[in-house]
Write a protein that holds these residues in place. Sequence first.
Motif, PDB file in Angstrom:
ATOM      1  N   UNK A  89      11.146  11.628  19.821  1.00 49.03           N
ATOM      2  CA  UNK A  89      11.769  12.503  18.833  1.00 49.03           C
ATOM      3  C   UNK A  89      10.978  12.352  17.539  1.00 49.03           C
ATOM      4  N   UNK A  90      10.442  13.455  17.028  1.00 44.19           N
ATOM      5  CA  UNK A  90       9.681  13.431  15.775  1.00 44.19           C
ATOM      6  C   UNK A  90      10.645  13.291  14.596  1.00 44.19           C
ATOM      7  N   UNK A  91      10.421  12.300  13.752  1.00 44.52           N
ATOM      8  CA  UNK A  91      11.241  12.120  12.560  1.00 44.52           C
ATOM      9  C   UNK A  91      10.632  12.807  11.341  1.00 44.52           C
ATOM     10  N   UNK A  92       9.452  13.372  11.522  1.00 43.37           N
ATOM     11  CA  UNK A  92       8.850  14.148  10.451  1.00 43.37           C
ATOM     12  C   UNK A  92       7.799  13.400   9.663  1.00 43.37           C
TER      13      UNK A  92
ATOM     14  N   UNK B  41       0.841  -1.186   0.000  1.00 42.91           N
ATOM     15  CA  UNK B  41       0.000   0.000   0.000  1.00 42.91           C
ATOM     16  C   UNK B  41       0.879   1.241   0.000  1.00 42.91           C
ATOM     17  N   UNK B  42       0.416   2.267  -0.689  1.00 47.14           N
ATOM     18  CA  UNK B  42       1.053   3.576  -0.626  1.00 47.14           C
ATOM     19  C   UNK B  42       0.309   4.393   0.420  1.00 47.14           C
ATOM     20  N   UNK B  43       1.040   4.872   1.407  1.00 45.54           N
ATOM     21  CA  UNK B  43       0.446   5.669   2.478  1.00 45.54           C
ATOM     22  C   UNK B  43       0.491   7.133   2.066  1.00 45.54           C
ATOM     23  N   UNK B  44      -0.684   7.811   2.162  1.00 43.33           N
ATOM     24  CA  UNK B  44      -0.762   9.215   1.758  1.00 43.33           C
ATOM     25  C   UNK B  44       0.147  10.107   2.596  1.00 43.33           C
ATOM     26  N   UNK B  45       0.120   9.955   3.902  1.00 36.41           N
ATOM     27  CA  UNK B  45       1.012  10.708   4.777  1.00 36.41           C
ATOM     28  C   UNK B  45       1.305   9.860   6.007  1.00 36.41           C
ATOM     29  N   UNK B  46       2.534   9.942   6.485  1.00 41.02           N
ATOM     30  CA  UNK B  46       2.934   9.159   7.648  1.00 41.02           C
ATOM     31  C   UNK B  46       3.858  10.007   8.519  1.00 41.02           C
ATOM     32  N   UNK B  47       3.488  10.115   9.791  1.00 36.18           N
ATOM     33  CA  UNK B  47       4.300  10.792  10.788  1.00 36.18           C
ATOM     34  C   UNK B  47       4.919   9.715  11.669  1.00 36.18           C
ATOM     35  N   UNK B  48       6.210   9.823  11.922  1.00 33.84           N
ATOM     36  CA  UNK B  48       6.915   8.832  12.738  1.00 33.84           C
ATOM     37  C   UNK B  48       7.629   9.545  13.873  1.00 33.84           C
ATOM     38  N   UNK B  49       7.523   8.973  15.068  1.00 31.78           N
ATOM     39  CA  UNK B  49       8.266   9.447  16.233  1.00 31.78           C
ATOM     40  C   UNK B  49       8.927   8.232  16.871  1.00 31.78           C
TER      41      UNK B  49
ATOM     42  N   UNK C 230       5.830   4.104   0.087  1.00 30.87           N
ATOM     43  CA  UNK C 230       5.562   2.672   0.216  1.00 30.87           C
ATOM     44  C   UNK C 230       6.449   2.035   1.277  1.00 30.87           C
ATOM     45  N   UNK C 231       7.493   2.757   1.724  1.00 33.57           N
ATOM     46  CA  UNK C 231       8.351   2.262   2.796  1.00 33.57           C
ATOM     47  C   UNK C 231       9.029   3.441   3.474  1.00 33.57           C
ATOM     48  N   UNK C 232       9.555   3.178   4.668  1.00 33.60           N
ATOM     49  CA  UNK C 232      10.226   4.225   5.440  1.00 33.60           C
ATOM     50  C   UNK C 232      11.389   3.588   6.176  1.00 33.60           C
ATOM     51  N   UNK C 233      12.509   4.286   6.225  1.00 29.76           N
ATOM     52  CA  UNK C 233      13.695   3.830   6.940  1.00 29.76           C
ATOM     53  C   UNK C 233      13.728   4.552   8.298  1.00 29.76           C
ATOM     54  N   UNK C 234      13.869   3.780   9.382  1.00 28.45           N
ATOM     55  CA  UNK C 234      13.817   4.342  10.733  1.00 28.45           C
ATOM     56  C   UNK C 234      15.055   3.906  11.517  1.00 28.45           C
ATOM     57  N   UNK C 235      15.819   4.856  12.051  1.00 28.94           N
ATOM     58  CA  UNK C 235      16.957   4.484  12.896  1.00 28.94           C
ATOM     59  C   UNK C 235      16.492   3.992  14.264  1.00 28.94           C
TER      60      UNK C 235
END
Length: 160
Positions: free
Chosen positions: A64-67, A48-56, A73-78
């Motif tokens: 900590x907000x990562x924005x 799925x393609x996500x329209x908007x995603x906020x990650x903390x 379709x994917x996100x890289x998170x430390x």
Amino acid sequence: MKYFKFLITICFLGLLFSCGADDDICESGEGTPRMKVSFKTLENEKEKTVDSLYVAVDYGSGKVELGKQTAITSRIIPLRVDESPYTDVYFRTSNNGTESKVRINYTTKSTYVSPGCGVKKTYENLNPVLDPTTTTPVKSIETGQNFIENEDKTNLYLLF
């Protein structure tokens, strides 16, 4: 002629001491890898393609907000690089919306890379757990590759 020999000697010594390896640059994925998260629909488990995603992420001293990212379709998170056996990650699809908490449990292994890069951590035995009290917007999770060596493979699928 005397000054010319002196100048040549100084230039030679300068070249001799300036030559060295580029240890101050950490290139080609030698650093600590990050976790790759992809998205699926709950009904048919298709990507799925996500329209908007906020990650903390909670790195031990609060969230900590990562924005925000849009149309992904994917996100890289430390993840955390201290000795903690878990990292708490929070996902939401709108700025003021409800968020889902996922705790990523793991074991770490440290490897020395170079003077410039320092120590590289790899994460093994990944075990993500969705907080049962926060099932909106993430309805469920699915485990991908259960170790992180690089950022090529998906480690966690979020089902919306």
